[in-house]
Scaffold this motif. Structure first.
Motif, PDB file in Angstrom:
ATOM      1  N   VAL A  90       0.810  -1.213   0.000  1.00 54.98           N
ATOM      2  CA  VAL A  90       0.000   0.000   0.000  1.00 54.98           C
ATOM      3  C   VAL A  90       0.844   1.263   0.000  1.00 54.98           C
ATOM      4  O   VAL A  90       0.319   2.350  -0.243  1.00 54.98           O
ATOM      5  N   ALA A  91       2.138   1.139   0.269  1.00 56.97           N
ATOM      6  CA  ALA A  91       3.029   2.303   0.258  1.00 56.97           C
ATOM      7  C   ALA A  91       4.473   1.832   0.159  1.00 56.97           C
ATOM      8  O   ALA A  91       4.795   0.690   0.482  1.00 56.97           O
ATOM      9  N   LEU A  92       5.316   2.762  -0.274  1.00 61.79           N
ATOM     10  CA  LEU A  92       6.757   2.554  -0.307  1.00 61.79           C
ATOM     11  C   LEU A  92       7.364   3.815   0.279  1.00 61.79           C
ATOM     12  O   LEU A  92       7.173   4.904  -0.262  1.00 61.79           O
ATOM     13  N   VAL A  93       8.041   3.679   1.423  1.00 62.28           N
ATOM     14  CA  VAL A  93       8.517   4.854   2.155  1.00 62.28           C
ATOM     15  C   VAL A  93      10.007   4.762   2.433  1.00 62.28           C
ATOM     16  O   VAL A  93      10.612   3.697   2.346  1.00 62.28           O
ATOM     17  N   ALA A  94      10.583   5.909   2.809  1.00 62.93           N
ATOM     18  CA  ALA A  94      12.025   6.010   3.013  1.00 62.93           C
ATOM     19  C   ALA A  94      12.494   5.490   4.364  1.00 62.93           C
ATOM     20  O   ALA A  94      13.653   5.130   4.510  1.00 62.93           O
ATOM     21  N   SER A  95      11.606   5.458   5.363  1.00 58.50           N
ATOM     22  CA  SER A  95      12.062   5.052   6.695  1.00 58.50           C
ATOM     23  C   SER A  95      10.935   4.401   7.489  1.00 58.50           C
ATOM     24  O   SER A  95       9.755   4.582   7.190  1.00 58.50           O
ATOM     25  N   GLU A  96      11.353   3.691   8.525  1.00 60.06           N
ATOM     26  CA  GLU A  96      10.374   3.091   9.435  1.00 60.06           C
ATOM     27  C   GLU A  96       9.586   4.171  10.167  1.00 60.06           C
ATOM     28  O   GLU A  96       8.403   3.989  10.453  1.00 60.06           O
ATOM     29  N   GLY A  97      10.222   5.303  10.448  1.00 57.80           N
ATOM     30  CA  GLY A  97       9.539   6.410  11.115  1.00 57.80           C
ATOM     31  C   GLY A  97       8.401   6.966  10.280  1.00 57.80           C
ATOM     32  O   GLY A  97       7.318   7.259  10.799  1.00 57.80           O
ATOM     33  N   ILE A  98       8.641   7.121   8.995  1.00 51.21           N
ATOM     34  CA  ILE A  98       7.583   7.605   8.106  1.00 51.21           C
ATOM     35  C   ILE A  98       6.447   6.592   8.050  1.00 51.21           C
ATOM     36  O   ILE A  98       5.274   6.954   8.094  1.00 51.21           O
ATOM     37  N   ALA A  99       6.787   5.317   7.964  1.00 52.98           N
ATOM     38  CA  ALA A  99       5.763   4.266   7.944  1.00 52.98           C
ATOM     39  C   ALA A  99       4.920   4.309   9.210  1.00 52.98           C
ATOM     40  O   ALA A  99       3.697   4.196   9.162  1.00 52.98           O
ATOM     41  N   SER A 100       5.564   4.487  10.345  1.00 48.96           N
ATOM     42  CA  SER A 100       4.857   4.555  11.624  1.00 48.96           C
ATOM     43  C   SER A 100       3.909   5.748  11.657  1.00 48.96           C
ATOM     44  O   SER A 100       2.761   5.640  12.081  1.00 48.96           O
ATOM     45  N   HIS A 101       4.394   6.887  11.179  1.00 48.51           N
ATOM     46  CA  HIS A 101       3.564   8.097  11.156  1.00 48.51           C
ATOM     47  C   HIS A 101       2.347   7.903  10.246  1.00 48.51           C
ATOM     48  O   HIS A 101       1.223   8.246  10.618  1.00 48.51           O
ATOM     49  N   LEU A 102       2.556   7.353   9.056  1.00 47.09           N
ATOM     50  CA  LEU A 102       1.448   7.120   8.132  1.00 47.09           C
ATOM     51  C   LEU A 102       0.434   6.136   8.697  1.00 47.09           C
ATOM     52  O   LEU A 102      -0.774   6.321   8.550  1.00 47.09           O
ATOM     53  N   ALA A 103       0.934   5.087   9.341  1.00 51.06           N
ATOM     54  CA  ALA A 103       0.025   4.106   9.937  1.00 51.06           C
ATOM     55  C   ALA A 103      -0.846   4.766  10.996  1.00 51.06           C
ATOM     56  O   ALA A 103      -2.071   4.589  11.008  1.00 51.06           O
ATOM     57  N   ALA A 104      -0.236   5.548  11.873  1.00 49.24           N
ATOM     58  CA  ALA A 104      -0.997   6.222  12.934  1.00 49.24           C
ATOM     59  C   ALA A 104      -2.001   7.207  12.345  1.00 49.24           C
ATOM     60  O   ALA A 104      -3.147   7.300  12.807  1.00 49.24           O
ATOM     61  N   GLU A 105      -1.580   7.932  11.319  1.00 46.46           N
ATOM     62  CA  GLU A 105      -2.447   8.920  10.684  1.00 46.46           C
ATOM     63  C   GLU A 105      -3.692   8.271  10.075  1.00 46.46           C
ATOM     64  O   GLU A 105      -4.747   8.883   9.995  1.00 46.46           O
ATOM     65  N   HIS A 106      -3.559   7.011   9.663  1.00 40.66           N
ATOM     66  CA  HIS A 106      -4.682   6.296   9.050  1.00 40.66           C
ATOM     67  C   HIS A 106      -5.302   5.269   9.994  1.00 40.66           C
ATOM     68  O   HIS A 106      -6.000   4.352   9.542  1.00 40.66           O
ATOM     69  N   HIS A 107      -5.044   5.442  11.286  1.00 40.51           N
ATOM     70  CA  HIS A 107      -5.620   4.581  12.329  1.00 40.51           C
ATOM     71  C   HIS A 107      -5.297   3.101  12.112  1.00 40.51           C
ATOM     72  O   HIS A 107      -6.135   2.217  12.294  1.00 40.51           O
ATOM     73  N   MET A 108      -4.049   2.854  11.711  1.00 41.27           N
ATOM     74  CA  MET A 108      -3.570   1.491  11.492  1.00 41.27           C
ATOM     75  C   MET A 108      -2.500   1.179  12.525  1.00 41.27           C
ATOM     76  O   MET A 108      -1.829   2.072  13.027  1.00 41.27           O
ATOM     77  N   GLN A 109      -2.347  -0.082  12.831  1.00 44.02           N
ATOM     78  CA  GLN A 109      -1.298  -0.520  13.731  1.00 44.02           C
ATOM     79  C   GLN A 109      -0.178  -1.119  12.894  1.00 44.02           C
ATOM     80  O   GLN A 109      -0.392  -2.029  12.095  1.00 44.02           O
ATOM     81  N   LEU A 110       1.038  -0.588  13.076  1.00 46.10           N
ATOM     82  CA  LEU A 110       2.193  -1.068  12.339  1.00 46.10           C
ATOM     83  C   LEU A 110       2.858  -2.184  13.132  1.00 46.10           C
ATOM     84  O   LEU A 110       3.156  -2.021  14.323  1.00 46.10           O
ATOM     85  N   VAL A 111       3.073  -3.317  12.493  1.00 44.45           N
ATOM     86  CA  VAL A 111       3.764  -4.429  13.132  1.00 44.45           C
ATOM     87  C   VAL A 111       4.944  -4.824  12.254  1.00 44.45           C
ATOM     88  O   VAL A 111       4.938  -4.589  11.044  1.00 44.45           O
ATOM     89  N   THR A 112       5.954  -5.412  12.850  1.00 43.21           N
ATOM     90  CA  THR A 112       7.071  -5.923  12.072  1.00 43.21           C
ATOM     91  C   THR A 112       7.020  -7.435  12.095  1.00 43.21           C
ATOM     92  O   THR A 112       6.579  -8.036  13.077  1.00 43.21           O
ATOM     93  N   LEU A 113       7.447  -8.035  11.027  1.00 46.83           N
ATOM     94  CA  LEU A 113       7.480  -9.490  10.935  1.00 46.83           C
ATOM     95  C   LEU A 113       8.908  -9.950  11.044  1.00 46.83           C
ATOM     96  O   LEU A 113       9.823  -9.314  10.568  1.00 46.83           O
ATOM     97  N   HIS A 114       9.086 -11.077  11.692  1.00 45.18           N
ATOM     98  CA  HIS A 114      10.442 -11.629  11.867  1.00 45.18           C
ATOM     99  C   HIS A 114      10.555 -12.926  11.134  1.00 45.18           C
ATOM    100  O   HIS A 114       9.665 -13.646  10.961  1.00 45.18           O
TER     101      HIS A 114
END
Length: 74
Positions: free
Chosen positions: A50-74
């Motif tokens: 759904v997106a391609l971003v430059a950093s994990e911080g930007i991804a976190s901000h976008l997720a919060a802005e769209h009421h989504m929870q960001l998780v990482t997979l291992h």
């Protein structure tokens, strides 16, 4: 290990990150990435990017802005 089907049962308001080597991307995307060697693909629980971003911080901000929870997979 989670599959696309396993992730979908977690809900629709979850997104996850996948690091992507800039060298593996099309020329036009690499040109926009500048000096970055890694970008982060944001995927929904269906596995769709759904997106391609430059950093994990930007991804976190976008997720919060769209009421989504960001998780990482291992």
């Amino acid at each position: 290990m989670f599959t696309k089907n396993d992730l979908s049962v977690l809900g629709t308001n979850i997104v996850y990150l996948k690091p992507v080597a800039t060298a593996d991307l099309p020329d036009d995307v690499r040109a926009q990435a500048g000096d970055l060697t890694t970008l982060f693909a944001v995927h929904n629980t269906m596995g769709e990017q759904v997106a391609l971003v430059a950093s994990e911080g930007i991804a976190s901000h976008l997720a919060a802005e769209h009421h989504m929870q960001l998780v990482t997979l291992h």
